[in-house]
Design an enzyme around this catalytic site. Structure first.
Site, PDB file in Angstrom:
ATOM      1  N   HIS A 253      43.737  50.942  36.662  1.00  0.00           N
ATOM      2  CA  HIS A 253      43.640  51.044  38.112  1.00  0.00           C
ATOM      3  C   HIS A 253      43.636  52.499  38.579  1.00  0.00           C
ATOM      4  O   HIS A 253      42.832  52.880  39.432  1.00  0.00           O
ATOM      5  CB  HIS A 253      44.822  50.299  38.742  1.00  0.00           C
ATOM      6  CG  HIS A 253      44.858  50.363  40.233  1.00  0.00           C
ATOM      7  ND1 HIS A 253      44.230  49.431  41.032  1.00  0.00           N
ATOM      8  CD2 HIS A 253      45.439  51.267  41.087  1.00  0.00           C
ATOM      9  CE1 HIS A 253      44.419  49.744  42.305  1.00  0.00           C
ATOM     10  NE2 HIS A 253      45.152  50.850  42.360  1.00  0.00           N
TER      11      HIS A 253
ATOM     12  N   HIS B  66      41.841  57.293  40.943  1.00  0.00           N
ATOM     13  CA  HIS B  66      42.592  58.461  41.395  1.00  0.00           C
ATOM     14  C   HIS B  66      42.597  59.580  40.353  1.00  0.00           C
ATOM     15  O   HIS B  66      43.509  60.410  40.345  1.00  0.00           O
ATOM     16  CB  HIS B  66      44.030  58.057  41.729  1.00  0.00           C
ATOM     17  CG  HIS B  66      44.135  57.066  42.842  1.00  0.00           C
ATOM     18  ND1 HIS B  66      43.857  57.374  44.157  1.00  0.00           N
ATOM     19  CD2 HIS B  66      44.470  55.748  42.833  1.00  0.00           C
ATOM     20  CE1 HIS B  66      44.018  56.310  44.911  1.00  0.00           C
ATOM     21  NE2 HIS B  66      44.398  55.307  44.131  1.00  0.00           N
TER      22      HIS B  66
ATOM     23  N   LYS C  98      34.492  53.459  49.678  1.00  0.00           N
ATOM     24  CA  LYS C  98      35.944  53.631  49.771  1.00  0.00           C
ATOM     25  C   LYS C  98      36.200  54.726  50.795  1.00  0.00           C
ATOM     26  O   LYS C  98      36.019  55.912  50.512  1.00  0.00           O
ATOM     27  CB  LYS C  98      36.578  53.985  48.433  1.00  0.00           C
ATOM     28  CG  LYS C  98      38.108  54.030  48.540  1.00  0.00           C
ATOM     29  CD  LYS C  98      38.814  54.004  47.206  1.00  0.00           C
ATOM     30  CE  LYS C  98      40.333  53.922  47.417  1.00  0.00           C
ATOM     31  NZ  LYS C  98      41.094  53.859  46.155  1.00  0.00           N
TER      32      LYS C  98
END
Length: 307
Positions: A188, A203, A246
């Protein structure tokens, strides 16, 4: 002496003997618990800020000197315009020879981006995860992090325990819905996921650069940047991934895998689901680390810098 007094004296002797026996047995067999068990409230905000500043100084695998950041224009989360026609990052090949970066890149092809698809976990993939953990746990960053967590009572002194904790919270697979086991904290955060036509995670600067190079990600502009001097930056930005928008993303740029994992791990263990205040290069910011409970275990659901 009366019979009653004799019985009383006899009982006192017996009770005293029992107490002494228990005391000496306890004293000879009981080993004091040398591991403190402090709640996270005993870790102050100043402790965390000093920890993060010290950690940046110890990031010997930092790759910022090999990274060029092309910010281009500012944007907003609501904008539908591409304010940055050029790629965000350019990375010199020397960065990919850094030991922890080299090991992390080997994991990029281990995951399916759709979170509702079962992952097939192979022996080779498990070995690649172990190789990454072996490398990063021997770095000054992770050694300092381990000692900090020991001091705060979150882990014991056995080095194996620290590695086991990292393996569990980062690489244990879980289902994010639909019963299909297709997600993990590592996938993730350090890669990306798609769920219900939304971008989830992503990230990490190394993965973003690779995906933008493969025309799978598109940087649209930035909202805010925190300068970490010669150690990189933190960026809040707008992008698309696999054609899905996003509006707001954030990531460190130029920092080592172990540095990012150390900050996220520390905030997860000490301030999960709360604000985790940190400081880097004199700039204050926070990390948010969220818990995902699965089959009785508390795992990392997400973690990211917020500026």
């Amino acid at each position: 002496m009366s019979l009653t007094s004799q019985r009383t004296s006899y009982l006192i002797v017996i009770v005293s003997a029992i107490i002494a026996s228990v005391y000496w047995s306890y004293g000879s067999n009981h080993q004091p618990n040398t591991r403190p068990n402090l709640p996270s409230s005993d870790v102050t905000d100043d402790d965390l800020k000093q920890f993060s500043e010290n950690l940046l100084d110890k990031d010997v695998n930092n790759a910022a000197k090999y990274v060029t950041i092309n910010l281009q224009s500012k944007t907003t989360s609501r904008s539908d315009r591409d304010e940055a026609p050029l790629p965000l990052l350019s990375i010199d090949k020397e960065a990919f020879s850094i030991a922890s970066i080299e090991k992390m890149l080997q994991l990029h092809n281990n995951y399916i981006v759709e979170s509702n698809v079962n992952e097939h976990y192979t022996a080779q993939e498990k070995q690649e995860e172990n190789n990454l953990l072996d490398v990063i746990t021997n770095t000054p960053v992770m050694q300092y992090t381990r000692n900090f967590l020991i001091d705060k009572g979150k882990i014991g002194r056995d080095p194996k325990e620290f590695k086991d904790v990292l393996r569990e919270i980062w690489f244990n697979m879980y289902a994010r819905g639909g019963g299909r086991i297709g997600s993990s904290g590592f996938e993730h955060i350090f890669l990306a996921e798609l769920k219900n036509h939304q971008v989830s995670g992503l990230h990490n600067w190394l993965y973003f650069e690779a995906e933008e190079k493969n025309n799978q990600a598109n940087y649209l502009g930035y909202m805010k940047k925190v300068d970490l001097g010669d150690k990189g930056a933190i960026l809040k930005f707008h992008f698309t991934f696999r054609g899905v928008d996003k509006p707001v993303g954030s990531m460190f740029i130029g920092t080592s895998p172990e540095f990012e994992m150390a900050l996220y791990t520390t905030c997860f263990l000490l301030r999960a689901d709360k604000i985790c205040p940190l400081s880097l290069n004199g700039h204050r910011f926070i990390i948010r680390a969220f818990t995902y409970r699965y089959r009785g275990k508390k795992l990392i659901g997400s973690a990211f810098p917020e500026i």
